[in-house]
Enzyme design. Structure first.
Site, PDB file in Angstrom:
ATOM      1  N   LYS A  35     -13.177   2.112  10.893  1.00  0.00           N
ATOM      2  CA  LYS A  35     -11.900   2.540  11.672  1.00  0.00           C
ATOM      3  C   LYS A  35     -11.874   2.924  13.123  1.00  0.00           C
ATOM      4  O   LYS A  35     -11.153   2.487  13.842  1.00  0.00           O
ATOM      5  CB  LYS A  35     -11.062   3.668  10.744  1.00  0.00           C
ATOM      6  CG  LYS A  35     -10.861   3.514   9.174  1.00  0.00           C
ATOM      7  CD  LYS A  35      -9.706   2.478   9.148  1.00  0.00           C
ATOM      8  CE  LYS A  35      -8.581   2.733   9.428  1.00  0.00           C
ATOM      9  NZ  LYS A  35      -7.351   1.746   9.268  1.00  0.00           N
ATOM     10  N   ALA A  42      -5.104  -1.968   5.433  1.00  0.00           N
ATOM     11  CA  ALA A  42      -6.587  -1.474   5.789  1.00  0.00           C
ATOM     12  C   ALA A  42      -7.472  -1.603   4.455  1.00  0.00           C
ATOM     13  O   ALA A  42      -6.738  -1.828   3.488  1.00  0.00           O
ATOM     14  CB  ALA A  42      -6.364   0.004   6.189  1.00  0.00           C
ATOM     15  N   GLY A  96       0.853  -1.246   0.028  1.00  0.00           N
ATOM     16  CA  GLY A  96      -0.003  -0.119   0.215  1.00  0.00           C
ATOM     17  C   GLY A  96       0.853   1.277   0.004  1.00  0.00           C
ATOM     18  O   GLY A  96       2.081   1.025  -0.154  1.00  0.00           O
ATOM     19  N   GLN A  97       0.205   2.401  -0.101  1.00  0.00           N
ATOM     20  CA  GLN A  97       1.150   3.742   0.079  1.00  0.00           C
ATOM     21  C   GLN A  97       2.025   3.760   1.271  1.00  0.00           C
ATOM     22  O   GLN A  97       2.981   3.932   1.103  1.00  0.00           O
ATOM     23  CB  GLN A  97      -0.080   4.764   0.013  1.00  0.00           C
ATOM     24  CG  GLN A  97      -1.013   4.882  -1.228  1.00  0.00           C
ATOM     25  CD  GLN A  97      -1.788   6.365  -1.210  1.00  0.00           C
ATOM     26  OE1 GLN A  97      -1.314   7.250  -1.626  1.00  0.00           O
ATOM     27  NE2 GLN A  97      -2.859   6.257  -0.527  1.00  0.00           N
ATOM     28  N   TRP A 143      -5.772  12.419   4.124  1.00  0.00           N
ATOM     29  CA  TRP A 143      -5.552  12.584   2.746  1.00  0.00           C
ATOM     30  C   TRP A 143      -4.359  12.114   2.326  1.00  0.00           C
ATOM     31  O   TRP A 143      -3.406  12.873   1.776  1.00  0.00           O
ATOM     32  CB  TRP A 143      -5.781  13.997   2.595  1.00  0.00           C
ATOM     33  CG  TRP A 143      -7.039  14.646   2.935  1.00  0.00           C
ATOM     34  CD1 TRP A 143      -8.095  14.171   3.538  1.00  0.00           C
ATOM     35  CD2 TRP A 143      -7.389  16.113   2.507  1.00  0.00           C
ATOM     36  NE1 TRP A 143      -9.177  15.034   3.657  1.00  0.00           N
ATOM     37  CE2 TRP A 143      -8.765  16.222   3.147  1.00  0.00           C
ATOM     38  CE3 TRP A 143      -6.940  17.194   1.913  1.00  0.00           C
ATOM     39  CZ2 TRP A 143      -9.482  17.215   3.055  1.00  0.00           C
ATOM     40  CZ3 TRP A 143      -7.627  18.424   1.628  1.00  0.00           C
ATOM     41  CH2 TRP A 143      -8.825  18.521   2.303  1.00  0.00           C
ATOM     42  N   ASP A 203      -3.914 -13.836   3.873  1.00  0.00           N
ATOM     43  CA  ASP A 203      -5.199 -12.997   3.770  1.00  0.00           C
ATOM     44  C   ASP A 203      -5.575 -12.339   5.145  1.00  0.00           C
ATOM     45  O   ASP A 203      -5.850 -13.123   5.730  1.00  0.00           O
ATOM     46  CB  ASP A 203      -6.276 -14.065   3.075  1.00  0.00           C
ATOM     47  CG  ASP A 203      -7.424 -13.036   2.990  1.00  0.00           C
ATOM     48  OD1 ASP A 203      -7.551 -11.746   3.364  1.00  0.00           O
ATOM     49  OD2 ASP A 203      -8.553 -13.712   2.657  1.00  0.00           O
ATOM     50  N   TYR A 213     -16.868   3.220   6.536  1.00  0.00           N
ATOM     51  CA  TYR A 213     -15.405   3.239   6.265  1.00  0.00           C
ATOM     52  C   TYR A 213     -14.821   3.740   7.728  1.00  0.00           C
ATOM     53  O   TYR A 213     -14.177   3.237   8.259  1.00  0.00           O
ATOM     54  CB  TYR A 213     -14.505   3.892   5.083  1.00  0.00           C
ATOM     55  CG  TYR A 213     -13.249   4.464   5.346  1.00  0.00           C
ATOM     56  CD1 TYR A 213     -12.335   3.312   5.172  1.00  0.00           C
ATOM     57  CD2 TYR A 213     -12.582   5.336   5.794  1.00  0.00           C
ATOM     58  CE1 TYR A 213     -10.744   3.437   5.296  1.00  0.00           C
ATOM     59  CE2 TYR A 213     -11.372   5.829   5.957  1.00  0.00           C
ATOM     60  CZ  TYR A 213     -10.479   4.817   5.747  1.00  0.00           C
ATOM     61  OH  TYR A 213      -9.194   5.008   5.901  1.00  0.00           O
TER      62      TYR A 213
HETATM   63  N1  LIG Z   1      -5.528   6.699   1.869  1.00  0.00           N
HETATM   64  C1  LIG Z   1      -5.785   7.636   2.702  1.00  0.00           C
HETATM   65  O1  LIG Z   1      -6.346   8.665   2.184  1.00  0.00           O
HETATM   66  C2  LIG Z   1      -6.009   7.580   4.040  1.00  0.00           C
HETATM   67  C3  LIG Z   1      -6.281   8.745   4.859  1.00  0.00           C
HETATM   68  C4  LIG Z   1      -6.377   8.772   6.351  1.00  0.00           C
HETATM   69  C5  LIG Z   1      -5.877   7.522   7.052  1.00  0.00           C
HETATM   70  N2  LIG Z   1      -5.625   6.306   6.241  1.00  0.00           N
HETATM   71  C6  LIG Z   1      -4.873   5.211   6.936  1.00  0.00           C
HETATM   72  O2  LIG Z   1      -3.797   4.884   6.593  1.00  0.00           O
HETATM   73  C7  LIG Z   1      -3.315   3.656   6.452  1.00  0.00           C
HETATM   74  C8  LIG Z   1      -2.573   3.233   5.296  1.00  0.00           C
HETATM   75  O3  LIG Z   1      -3.572   3.586   4.245  1.00  0.00           O
HETATM   76  P1  LIG Z   1      -2.892   3.571   2.576  1.00  0.00           P
HETATM   77  O4  LIG Z   1      -3.588   4.641   1.957  1.00  0.00           O
HETATM   78  O5  LIG Z   1      -1.346   3.394   2.680  1.00  0.00           O
HETATM   79  O6  LIG Z   1      -3.854   2.307   2.406  1.00  0.00           O
HETATM   80  P2  LIG Z   1      -3.654   1.378   0.786  1.00  0.00           P
HETATM   81  O7  LIG Z   1      -2.633   1.918  -0.256  1.00  0.00           O
HETATM   82  O8  LIG Z   1      -5.138   1.257   0.378  1.00  0.00           O
HETATM   83  O9  LIG Z   1      -2.925  -0.163   1.170  1.00  0.00           O
HETATM   84  C9  LIG Z   1      -3.706  -0.980   1.850  1.00  0.00           C
HETATM   85  C10 LIG Z   1      -2.782  -2.244   2.000  1.00  0.00           C
HETATM   86  O10 LIG Z   1      -3.673  -3.158   2.724  1.00  0.00           O
HETATM   87  C11 LIG Z   1      -3.310  -4.178   1.919  1.00  0.00           C
HETATM   88  N3  LIG Z   1      -4.625  -5.442   2.120  1.00  0.00           N
HETATM   89  C12 LIG Z   1      -5.991  -4.962   2.223  1.00  0.00           C
HETATM   90  N4  LIG Z   1      -6.887  -5.913   2.267  1.00  0.00           N
HETATM   91  C13 LIG Z   1      -6.002  -7.001   2.499  1.00  0.00           C
HETATM   92  C14 LIG Z   1      -6.362  -8.388   2.769  1.00  0.00           C
HETATM   93  N5  LIG Z   1      -7.348  -8.839   2.692  1.00  0.00           N
HETATM   94  N6  LIG Z   1      -5.103  -9.288   2.815  1.00  0.00           N
HETATM   95  C15 LIG Z   1      -3.954  -8.846   2.771  1.00  0.00           C
HETATM   96  N7  LIG Z   1      -3.624  -7.180   2.628  1.00  0.00           N
HETATM   97  C16 LIG Z   1      -4.638  -6.577   2.278  1.00  0.00           C
HETATM   98  C17 LIG Z   1      -3.635  -4.053   0.663  1.00  0.00           C
HETATM   99  O11 LIG Z   1      -2.929  -4.936  -0.195  1.00  0.00           O
HETATM  100  P3  LIG Z   1      -3.112  -5.163  -1.812  1.00  0.00           P
HETATM  101  O12 LIG Z   1      -1.897  -4.148  -2.295  1.00  0.00           O
HETATM  102  O13 LIG Z   1      -3.065  -6.644  -2.001  1.00  0.00           O
HETATM  103  O14 LIG Z   1      -4.528  -4.599  -1.977  1.00  0.00           O
HETATM  104  C18 LIG Z   1      -2.528  -2.787   0.706  1.00  0.00           C
HETATM  105  O15 LIG Z   1      -1.173  -3.315   0.964  1.00  0.00           O
HETATM  106  C19 LIG Z   1      -4.515   2.948   6.753  1.00  0.00           C
HETATM  107  O16 LIG Z   1      -4.918   2.466   8.040  1.00  0.00           O
HETATM  108  C20 LIG Z   1      -5.844   3.572   6.303  1.00  0.00           C
HETATM  109  O17 LIG Z   1      -7.119   3.564   6.856  1.00  0.00           O
HETATM  110  C21 LIG Z   1      -5.417   6.558   4.606  1.00  0.00           C
END
Ligand SMILES: NC(=O)c1ccc[n+]([C@@H]2O[C@H](COP(=O)([O-])OP(=O)(O)OC[C@H]3O[C@@H](n4cnc5c(N)ncnc54)[C@H](OP(=O)(O)O)[C@@H]3O)[C@@H](O)[C@H]2O)c1
Length: 290
Positions: A128, A59, A10-11, A149, A35, A124
């Site tokens: 969380k 997530a 993920g990011q 964001w 998984d 969502y």
């Molecule tokens: N994105 C935002 O704007 C944002 C804002 C506020 C807070 N956050 C929080 O920051 C944190 C990181 O977010 P992010 O943006 O880095 O998330 P992201 O890019 O969507 O990455 C999510 C990760 O979780 C993995 N994942 C999801 N379901 C899975 C499963 N069933 N089994 C194994 N792996 C799984 C994904 O794997 P795959 O690559 O295989 O899908 C990916 O590696 C999270 O807690 C999120 O809630 C994010």
């Protein structure tokens, strides 16, 4: 020290992986290997590998889809952190978990404090919040970094979408009444490693919730303007000019999941805990790699 990084594709996970490169004992199972929605599989994995540190960057982040794919969102955002927190409380392992501005109700215009009343507007956010409450209840020593964001050069995010569209179309309408702070995933990773270092030096940060975002606030419209101006400065060939971006209200851009208008996070607690001053969000955007 065995360290489990979930969500390493993920990011935030990708940035953590890069910044942790060379660290011995790093476990980064892919989705195909583990998984994370499968509780029995996660339990078996923990039993087998016994990590001493868990960075939970995994997530379910598809905010609109979560309204309908509720079971998947609940499994990753609420059940998984609860399970990890139980394991960490029992084994003494260190847990760093990530959460979101979407746990707050989005009212008013004052920055949210870590102890402000929650009230998610979408599913969502609800999942969380459930995850946060479970971590706080099961493992008080755990850290929860609530961020907002998130963007990076990798993956699907607002920055990359705007850059793509700016090369394709001459006009763009962007929401201007949702206010928050765009947060580079690289900043989240860097701060996380500072927290981890404190733990490894025997001086862990006090457990609980911390807001992790840059200083300053803006709207998605401000963010889009800044992205396009930055890309122009870096010589990208764009069709879209910053003045051709139109500010619109959220009501003109309906989405399945409601978004908060006020996503301002006060970051004083984190700055005090680490003795740092966080950069302004515009400063972070200036780096081509972020
Ligand atoms: N994105 C935002 O704007 C944002 C804002 C506020 C807070 N956050 C929080 O920051 C944190 C990181 O977010 P992010 O943006 O880095 O998330 P992201 O890019 O969507 O990455 C999510 C990760 O979780 C993995 N994942 C999801 N379901 C899975 C499963 N069933 N089994 C194994 N792996 C799984 C994904 O794997 P795959 O690559 O295989 O899908 C990916 O590696 C999270 O807690 C999120 O809630 C994010």
């Amino acid at each position: 020290m065995k360290l489990l990084l979930t969500g390493s594709s993920g990011q935030v996970g990708t940035e953590l992986k890069q910044q942790l490169a060379g660290q011995a004992g790093l476990l980064m199972p892919s989705r195909a290997e583990l998984d994370l929605a499968d509780e029995a599989a996660v339990q078996a994995y923990l039993k087998q590998h016994q990590p001493q540190v868990i960075l939970n960057a995994a997530a379910y982040t598809a905010v609109d889809l979560a309204e309908t794919e509720q079971a998947a969102a609940l499994a990753l955002n609420a059940q998984l952190p609860a399970l990890l927190a139980r394991y960490c409380a029992k084994s003494g392992a260190y847990l760093l978990h990530y959460s979101t501005d979407y746990v707050y109700p989005g009212t008013g215009s004052e920055p949210w404090q870590e102890d402000s009343p929650t009230g998610p507007l979408n599913y969502y956010g609800q999942t969380k919040l459930q995850g946060d409450l479970a971590v706080l209840a099961q493992c008080p020593a755990a850290l929860i970094f609530r961020t907002s964001w998130v963007y990076s050069v990798h993956g699907k995010n607002f920055r990359n979408t705007i850059l793509r569209l700016a090369k394709q179309q001459a006009e763009l309408r962007i929401v201007a009444d949702q206010i928050g702070a765009p947060t580079a995933a690289s900043l989240i990773a860097a701060i996380s490693l500072q927290a981890l270092q404190r733990f490894q030096q025997g001086q862990p940060m006090t457990g609980g919730v911390y807001h992790l975002a840059p200083r300053g606030y803006g709207s998605w419209y401000d963010f889009a303007q800044a992205i396009v101006k930055q890309a122009m400065k870096q010589g990208e060939a764009l069709v879209l000019l910053p003045e051709a971006i139109q500010p619109i209200p959220s009501s003109d851009y309906p989405t399945p999941a409601q978004r908060p208008l006020n996503s301002r996070l006060c970051v004083d607690k984190l700055e005090r805990a680490l003795g740092i001053r966080l950069p302004e969000w515009q400063e972070l955007l200036a780096f081509k790699t972020q």
